[in-house]
Scaffold this motif. Structure first.
Motif, PDB file in Angstrom:
ATOM      1  N   UNK A  84       8.830 -23.426 -27.327  1.00  8.02           N
ATOM      2  CA  UNK A  84       8.641 -23.814 -28.728  1.00  8.02           C
ATOM      3  C   UNK A  84       8.793 -25.308 -28.957  1.00  8.02           C
ATOM      4  N   UNK A  85       9.383 -26.015 -27.975  1.00 14.54           N
ATOM      5  CA  UNK A  85       9.554 -27.446 -28.113  1.00 14.54           C
ATOM      6  C   UNK A  85       8.400 -28.258 -27.559  1.00 14.54           C
ATOM      7  N   UNK A  86       7.381 -27.590 -27.028  1.00 16.88           N
ATOM      8  CA  UNK A  86       6.197 -28.305 -26.532  1.00 16.88           C
ATOM      9  C   UNK A  86       5.634 -29.176 -27.644  1.00 16.88           C
ATOM     10  N   UNK A  87       5.212 -30.389 -27.305  1.00 18.03           N
ATOM     11  CA  UNK A  87       4.813 -31.363 -28.317  1.00 18.03           C
ATOM     12  C   UNK A  87       3.702 -30.849 -29.226  1.00 18.03           C
ATOM     13  N   UNK A 128       2.926 -27.690 -29.892  1.00 17.06           N
ATOM     14  CA  UNK A 128       3.433 -26.581 -30.703  1.00 17.06           C
ATOM     15  C   UNK A 128       4.311 -27.116 -31.829  1.00 17.06           C
ATOM     16  N   UNK A 129       5.189 -28.051 -31.496  1.00 18.75           N
ATOM     17  CA  UNK A 129       6.082 -28.620 -32.500  1.00 18.75           C
ATOM     18  C   UNK A 129       5.294 -29.338 -33.587  1.00 18.75           C
ATOM     19  N   UNK A 130       4.264 -30.060 -33.200  1.00 19.65           N
ATOM     20  CA  UNK A 130       3.434 -30.762 -34.190  1.00 19.65           C
ATOM     21  C   UNK A 130       2.721 -29.776 -35.105  1.00 19.65           C
ATOM     22  N   UNK A 131       2.155 -28.717 -34.525  1.00 19.11           N
ATOM     23  CA  UNK A 131       1.407 -27.740 -35.319  1.00 19.11           C
ATOM     24  C   UNK A 131       2.320 -27.016 -36.299  1.00 19.11           C
ATOM     25  N   UNK A 132       3.564 -26.786 -35.920  1.00 19.91           N
ATOM     26  CA  UNK A 132       4.477 -26.044 -36.788  1.00 19.91           C
ATOM     27  C   UNK A 132       4.840 -26.806 -38.058  1.00 19.91           C
ATOM     28  N   UNK A 133       4.553 -28.098 -38.096  1.00 16.83           N
ATOM     29  CA  UNK A 133       4.801 -28.863 -39.314  1.00 16.83           C
ATOM     30  C   UNK A 133       3.815 -28.471 -40.422  1.00 16.83           C
ATOM     31  N   UNK A 134       2.650 -27.913 -40.023  1.00 17.97           N
ATOM     32  CA  UNK A 134       1.616 -27.603 -41.001  1.00 17.97           C
ATOM     33  C   UNK A 134       1.110 -26.168 -40.932  1.00 17.97           C
ATOM     34  N   UNK A 135       1.599 -25.403 -39.961  1.00 19.71           N
ATOM     35  CA  UNK A 135       1.111 -24.038 -39.790  1.00 19.71           C
ATOM     36  C   UNK A 135       2.256 -23.093 -39.477  1.00 19.71           C
ATOM     37  N   UNK A 136       2.023 -21.820 -39.730  1.00 21.50           N
ATOM     38  CA  UNK A 136       2.971 -20.774 -39.391  1.00 21.50           C
ATOM     39  C   UNK A 136       2.407 -19.948 -38.235  1.00 21.50           C
ATOM     40  N   UNK A 137       3.272 -19.168 -37.601  1.00 24.05           N
ATOM     41  CA  UNK A 137       2.862 -18.258 -36.517  1.00 24.05           C
ATOM     42  C   UNK A 137       2.038 -18.984 -35.454  1.00 24.05           C
ATOM     43  N   UNK A 138       2.519 -20.135 -35.038  1.00 23.80           N
ATOM     44  CA  UNK A 138       1.763 -20.978 -34.109  1.00 23.80           C
ATOM     45  C   UNK A 138       1.845 -20.420 -32.688  1.00 23.80           C
ATOM     46  N   UNK A 139       0.687 -20.396 -32.029  1.00 21.42           N
ATOM     47  CA  UNK A 139       0.605 -20.062 -30.611  1.00 21.42           C
ATOM     48  C   UNK A 139      -0.289 -21.093 -29.932  1.00 21.42           C
ATOM     49  N   UNK A 140      -0.026 -21.349 -28.645  1.00 22.79           N
ATOM     50  CA  UNK A 140      -0.805 -22.354 -27.922  1.00 22.79           C
ATOM     51  C   UNK A 140      -1.015 -21.914 -26.481  1.00 22.79           C
ATOM     52  N   UNK A 141      -2.128 -22.371 -25.908  1.00 26.10           N
ATOM     53  CA  UNK A 141      -2.486 -22.030 -24.529  1.00 26.10           C
ATOM     54  C   UNK A 141      -2.986 -23.286 -23.816  1.00 26.10           C
ATOM     55  N   UNK A 142      -2.783 -23.324 -22.518  1.00 26.59           N
ATOM     56  CA  UNK A 142      -3.297 -24.416 -21.700  1.00 26.59           C
ATOM     57  C   UNK A 142      -4.379 -23.874 -20.770  1.00 26.59           C
TER      58      UNK A 142
END
Length: 210
Positions: free
Chosen positions: A113-116, A118-132
């Motif tokens: 959850x501390x990935x840069x 993910x952390x950036x997206x959580x400032x403007x979105x809810x239920x954030x998920x990310x993939x590489x």
């Protein structure tokens, strides 16, 4: 006209838009976090908890053609001053329907959850998920009015290889509903990637953040 911003956005995702009558519709904010304007063809939707009478007066004094008034700097500035919010830029608003099946290449979900990103997206979105995948990151979460939004980041070393297009296409396979994107009109590279992946422009958006 639908009564909520989410209703209006859901209709736009199906190709059904407000009447092109030069008017402005005011609807309540979906959440405290987001206020702003979505401008469709010859009709704007202002989402705010401010008095609709103030919106009408501010639009009328923007000092430009009524079709462009809600995106005029005078109106946006007045909106910010009225609400105490900040504003970054006016974005092109694009949407695409989901696609069946799995993404055409392997994606690894980011659990940190501390990935840069993910952390950036959580400032403007809810239920954030990310993939590489292959030198890029695709991020999805619920933004304005609870819509599903996507953004991507591609490493410098693998740019100009079509990875951005593949990532935003993969987002359509992950999703079970329309996927939205906000893109600065000056970011032509990103706009081309999204359009090549089947996203279509539906309007412009000025988002005000608390």
């Amino acid at each position: 006209m639908p009564e909520t911003l989410r209703d209006i956005l859901d209709a736009a995702a199906r190709g059904l838009f407000p009447p092109a009558d030069g008017g402005t519709t005011v609807v309540p904010q979906h959440s405290h976090r987001d206020a702003g304007v979505v401008a469709f063809t010859a009709h704007s939707v202002v989402f705010t908890d401010e008095d609709p009478r103030w919106v009408a007066e501010a639009v009328g004094t923007a000092g430009c053609d009524a079709l462009a008034a809600t995106m005029n700097p005078r109106f946006v500035t007045a909106f910010m001053e009225r609400t105490g919010r900040r504003h970054d830029t006016i974005d092109a608003l694009l949407v695409a329907p989901p696609l069946p099946g799995r993404p055409p290449f392997a994606l690894e979900e980011i659990e940190d959850p501390g990935h840069s990103r993910v952390a950036h997206a959580r400032k403007r979105r809810d239920d954030v998920r990310a993939w590489t995948a292959q030198g890029g990151v695709v991020v999805m979460g619920r933004g304005v009015a609870g819509r599903l939004e996507v953004s991507v980041e591609v490493d410098e070393a693998v740019r100009h290889t079509g990875l951005g297009r593949r990532l935003v296409t993969a987002a359509r396979h992950i999703a079970a509903e329309p996927v939205w994107a906000q893109i600065s009109p000056g970011n032509a590279r990103s706009l081309r990637a999204f359009q090549a992946a089947g996203y279509v422009p539906v309007g412009a958006e000025a988002l005000l953040i608390a």
